[in-house]
Design a protein around this motif. Structure first.
Motif, PDB file in Angstrom:
ATOM      1  N   UNK A 197       0.881  -1.284  -0.059  1.00  0.00           N
ATOM      2  CA  UNK A 197       0.234  -0.067   0.099  1.00  0.00           C
ATOM      3  C   UNK A 197       0.921   1.179  -0.096  1.00  0.00           C
ATOM      4  N   UNK A 198       1.975   1.249   0.894  1.00  0.00           N
ATOM      5  CA  UNK A 198       2.804   2.506   0.957  1.00  0.00           C
ATOM      6  C   UNK A 198       3.505   2.808  -0.537  1.00  0.00           C
ATOM      7  N   UNK A 199       3.876   1.549  -1.171  1.00  0.00           N
ATOM      8  CA  UNK A 199       4.587   1.877  -2.600  1.00  0.00           C
ATOM      9  C   UNK A 199       3.829   2.423  -3.497  1.00  0.00           C
ATOM     10  N   UNK A 200       2.325   2.033  -3.648  1.00  0.00           N
ATOM     11  CA  UNK A 200       1.440   2.570  -4.477  1.00  0.00           C
ATOM     12  C   UNK A 200       0.883   4.025  -4.063  1.00  0.00           C
ATOM     13  N   UNK A 201       0.748   4.291  -2.804  1.00  0.00           N
ATOM     14  CA  UNK A 201       0.391   5.592  -2.155  1.00  0.00           C
ATOM     15  C   UNK A 201       1.293   6.571  -2.506  1.00  0.00           C
ATOM     16  N   UNK A 202       2.464   6.351  -2.563  1.00  0.00           N
ATOM     17  CA  UNK A 202       3.645   7.352  -2.609  1.00  0.00           C
ATOM     18  C   UNK A 202       3.452   7.863  -4.097  1.00  0.00           C
ATOM     19  N   UNK A 203       3.098   6.887  -4.924  1.00  0.00           N
ATOM     20  CA  UNK A 203       3.122   7.282  -6.393  1.00  0.00           C
ATOM     21  C   UNK A 203       1.984   8.236  -6.726  1.00  0.00           C
ATOM     22  N   UNK A 204       0.812   7.599  -5.916  1.00  0.00           N
ATOM     23  CA  UNK A 204      -0.343   8.579  -6.117  1.00  0.00           C
ATOM     24  C   UNK A 204      -0.203   9.876  -5.557  1.00  0.00           C
ATOM     25  N   UNK A 205       0.493   9.904  -4.316  1.00  0.00           N
ATOM     26  CA  UNK A 205       0.734  11.305  -3.826  1.00  0.00           C
ATOM     27  C   UNK A 205       1.472  12.322  -4.940  1.00  0.00           C
ATOM     28  N   UNK A 206       2.772  11.456  -5.298  1.00  0.00           N
ATOM     29  CA  UNK A 206       3.504  12.560  -6.136  1.00  0.00           C
ATOM     30  C   UNK A 206       2.671  12.900  -7.514  1.00  0.00           C
ATOM     31  N   UNK A 207       1.790  12.151  -7.812  1.00  0.00           N
ATOM     32  CA  UNK A 207       1.189  12.656  -8.940  1.00  0.00           C
ATOM     33  C   UNK A 207      -0.256  13.385  -8.660  1.00  0.00           C
ATOM     34  N   UNK A 208      -0.716  13.522  -7.315  1.00  0.00           N
ATOM     35  CA  UNK A 208      -1.688  14.264  -7.141  1.00  0.00           C
ATOM     36  C   UNK A 208      -2.914  13.400  -7.305  1.00  0.00           C
ATOM     37  N   UNK A 209      -3.058  11.976  -7.263  1.00  0.00           N
ATOM     38  CA  UNK A 209      -4.223  11.263  -7.700  1.00  0.00           C
ATOM     39  C   UNK A 209      -4.977  10.749  -6.462  1.00  0.00           C
ATOM     40  N   UNK A 210      -5.977  10.263  -6.601  1.00  0.00           N
ATOM     41  CA  UNK A 210      -6.767   9.760  -5.740  1.00  0.00           C
ATOM     42  C   UNK A 210      -6.383   8.421  -5.380  1.00  0.00           C
ATOM     43  N   UNK A 211      -6.289   7.719  -4.179  1.00  0.00           N
ATOM     44  CA  UNK A 211      -6.096   6.485  -4.099  1.00  0.00           C
ATOM     45  C   UNK A 211      -7.152   5.977  -2.962  1.00  0.00           C
ATOM     46  N   UNK A 212      -7.900   4.901  -3.441  1.00  0.00           N
ATOM     47  CA  UNK A 212      -8.850   4.184  -2.394  1.00  0.00           C
ATOM     48  C   UNK A 212      -8.345   2.903  -2.421  1.00  0.00           C
ATOM     49  N   UNK A 213      -8.653   2.406  -1.221  1.00  0.00           N
ATOM     50  CA  UNK A 213      -8.549   0.789  -0.882  1.00  0.00           C
ATOM     51  C   UNK A 213      -9.706  -0.021  -0.301  1.00  0.00           C
ATOM     52  N   UNK A 214     -10.111  -0.920  -0.830  1.00  0.00           N
ATOM     53  CA  UNK A 214     -11.078  -1.783  -0.631  1.00  0.00           C
ATOM     54  C   UNK A 214     -10.574  -3.076   0.199  1.00  0.00           C
ATOM     55  N   UNK A 215     -11.271  -3.328   1.682  1.00  0.00           N
ATOM     56  CA  UNK A 215     -10.696  -4.254   2.186  1.00  0.00           C
ATOM     57  C   UNK A 215     -11.459  -5.631   2.259  1.00  0.00           C
ATOM     58  N   UNK A 216     -12.642  -5.158   1.158  1.00  0.00           N
ATOM     59  CA  UNK A 216     -13.600  -6.308   0.836  1.00  0.00           C
ATOM     60  C   UNK A 216     -13.752  -7.141   2.028  1.00  0.00           C
ATOM     61  N   UNK A 217     -14.462  -6.914   3.034  1.00  0.00           N
ATOM     62  CA  UNK A 217     -14.307  -7.466   4.317  1.00  0.00           C
ATOM     63  C   UNK A 217     -15.163  -8.933   4.186  1.00  0.00           C
ATOM     64  N   UNK A 218     -15.861  -9.310   3.268  1.00  0.00           N
ATOM     65  CA  UNK A 218     -16.494 -10.494   3.353  1.00  0.00           C
ATOM     66  C   UNK A 218     -15.586 -11.369   2.661  1.00  0.00           C
ATOM     67  N   UNK A 219     -14.958 -11.239   1.712  1.00  0.00           N
ATOM     68  CA  UNK A 219     -13.899 -12.129   0.917  1.00  0.00           C
ATOM     69  C   UNK A 219     -12.593 -12.204   1.358  1.00  0.00           C
ATOM     70  N   UNK A 220     -11.970 -11.297   2.198  1.00  0.00           N
ATOM     71  CA  UNK A 220     -10.627 -11.313   2.457  1.00  0.00           C
ATOM     72  C   UNK A 220     -10.489 -12.077   4.060  1.00  0.00           C
ATOM     73  N   UNK A 221      -9.271 -12.524   3.965  1.00  0.00           N
ATOM     74  CA  UNK A 221      -8.437 -12.917   5.088  1.00  0.00           C
ATOM     75  C   UNK A 221      -8.687 -12.028   6.214  1.00  0.00           C
TER      76      UNK A 221
END
Length: 559
Positions: A197-221
């Motif tokens: 998450x940190x790796x992708x977030x830093x890219x989005x922050x440099x670019x001024x892009x939105x980053x969302x993250x879905x935890x998909x509560x039902x399907x995930x561990x």
């Protein structure tokens, strides 16, 4: 009046370019502010959903040698579509997010059956990057390789598509190398999620892009879900999402259990399914306003910055933008997001005028809302959405543990009542659904669903309405009834089958062999009836899958 929820996104899954464009032209009138593409790739063939469904239409620069194991023609088509789609969306004033599955690499295309049944993911990457993997053939997430790859992939994607406004990220079952599936790691699932998450977030922050993250509560561990929430606390601009898919455990829980934790450090959104993702498929069921309202109100208590509404599923004829029985769900979710409340009586009257003739017939409100009662009874066994024989997720052989090699549909449900089910089958559902129940209760749920359809059918036949409209509802009710009866007959087949192959605990069944023979006859006869009514492609080949299931039962068990 300021909207209750600032960002209102729609998720597009149809994988049909023309259809996606048609949907796009209608979104703004609903009050949508942004659209999330789950994929830029069209669905090539219904029997071969390729694994480009969960990746980006990107030609790699830094890792150019990996392009050789990807379908460049398909990537080129996806890239052209995404550029056209972004232009058109921005013309309508909509932001565009593109799905991105962290911890993922997609190489050579695979048929869907191969993907479902594969014990290990073979994407072609192992041959190219042996040093990225451990001795067990899993990516070694203790090393920086995959995190660097994710950051590079996100960077190059935003270079290639600068007008895309952000990434809609997942780190769960959609990723080829999701931490939830890994068994041989020296770092925890939570730590893998944090680094990715940190790796992708830093890219989005440099670019001024939105980053969302879905935890998909039902399907995930569960460990992974908690790790994602913890990792997000260090990513202050991340918008963290709780996916409330209708057909998962959310049907029975009060709400997503993670909301309070999520809101401590991040803005949050909730994802709603308006199109019937799994079993419903938009073909026989109506609206589910109770569920949408319940979960929206739970999220509103914590302050929602966005709602994300799944408007369509894989098949293009499931879109709630064009299917009357599903469009109601989209309207309800958006009324809640805009105003914080919804007047169901007014919405149902307006819905009727949009799609049917004359005034709303007396009693139609009760008929329409009864579909939600039907769903609770028709689509589940033991209260959890874990069936493998179903119209959407394909057919997979599931052996009874005491008799390896014999396929038995959903056999765990037919153990001695009160037997705990495997955690993987009932993770994060209410306690009452974590043990097998008496088969009589399972049957009664389907009988109740059938009764709901019969009652609604009688009411529709007595209503004053245009005959064309009446025929529409009677057809939907008959399909719903057939679906419930098919599952009832399946239960009746599997019950004696389990008594023959598993533990013969039901002493009321004195002759399971004879019972299996008779129930199998009824089961196959009903398959013929459904095929005659709806054809072999109905419900994504439901009838052929019934016959596949029956053919997998060894004849020596009932002859």
């Amino acid at each position: 009046m300021k909207p209750i929820v600032l960002h209102r996104w729609v998720e597009i899954l149809s994988l049909d370019h023309s259809f996606e464009m048609i949907e796009l032209d209608r979104l703004a009138e609903y009050g949508i502010t942004g659209v999330t593409l789950w994929s830029s790739f069209e669905w090539a063939r219904s029997t071969d959903v390729d694994n480009y469904y969960v990746t980006l239409p990107l030609v790699y620069r830094k890792h150019a040698d990996l392009n050789a194991i990807r379908d460049q023609d398909m990537i080129l088509r996806g890239a052209h579509f995404l550029r056209d789609y972004s232009l058109r969306a921005h013309h309508h004033g909509l932001k565009v997010l593109h799905a991105y599955h962290l911890c993922n690499f997609v190489g050579a295309r695979m048929g869907i059956a191969a993907q479902i049944r594969a014990k290990s993911v073979q994407t072609g990457l192992l041959d190219k990057r042996l040093d990225w993997f451990n001795e067990q053939g899993e990516p070694d997430f203790s090393t920086p390789h995959f995190y660097e790859f994710m950051a590079t992939e996100a960077e190059e994607f935003l270079d290639a598509f600068p007008h895309v406004d952000g990434l809609f990220c997942w780190n769960c079952e959609g990723s080829s190398y999701t931490p939830a599936r890994l068994k041989h790691q020296t770092v925890s699932k939570a730590e893998i999620a944090r680094r990715a998450m940190k790796a992708v977030y830093e890219v989005c922050q440099r670019r001024g892009k939105i980053m969302t993250h879905d935890i998909h509560t039902a399907g995930a561990n569960k460990e992974l879900s908690q790790g994602i929430i913890d990792a997000a606390a260090d990513l202050p601009e991340l918008i963290l999402g709780a996916d409330a898919t209708y057909s998962d455990w959310h049907l029975h829980l009060d709400t997503c259990p993670w909301l309070a934790q999520m809101k401590k450090h991040n803005r949050i959104y909730m994802g709603f399914d308006a199109s019937g993702e799994f079993f419903g498929q938009g073909r026989t069921i109506g609206g589910w306003p109770r569920w949408i309202t319940k979960h929206f109100n739970a999220g509103k208590k914590h302050g929602l910055d966005a709602v994300s509404i799944r408007s369509s599923t894989i098949a293009k004829d499931n879109s709630c933008l064009v299917v009357p029985m599903l469009e109601f769900n989209l309207r309800v979710a958006l009324q809640l997001a805009l105003h914080g409340e919804v007047n169901l009586d007014a919405e149902i009257k307006a819905w009727w005028k949009r799609h049917f003739s004359g005034e709303l017939p007396e009693g139609m409100k009760d008929v329409f809302l009864s579909f939600e009662d039907y769903i609770e009874k028709a689509l589940y066994i033991n209260g959890c959405n874990i069936t493998e024989y179903n119209p959407d997720h394909g057919f997979s052989l599931k052996a009874v543990h005491v008799a390896p090699g014999y396929p038995c549909w959903h056999s765990e449900q037919f153990m001695r009542p009160g037997t705990p089910l495997a955690e993987s089958m009932c993770r994060m559902i209410p306690p009452w659904g974590q043990k097998s129940r008496p088969v009589q209760e399972l049957r009664q749920e389907k009988l109740d669903a059938i009764a709901t359809c019969d009652n609604a059918t009688a009411k529709v036949k007595a209503m004053k309405m245009a005959e064309e409209d009446r025929a529409y509802f009677l057809r939907k009710l008959q399909q719903a009834r057939d679906f419930a009866e098919a599952y009832l007959l399946t239960i009746n087949v599997v019950h004696p089958l389990y008594q023959l192959l598993g533990e013969h605990h039901d002493k009321t069944m004195t002759d399971p062999r004879s019972a299996l023979r008779e129930e199998l006859r009824k089961f196959l006869a009903f398959a013929d009836t459904m095929e005659e009514r709806w054809g072999s492609e109905w419900y994504r080949r439901f009838v052929p899958k019934m016959r596949e299931f029956a053919a997998d039962i060894p004849p020596k068990l009932y002859q």
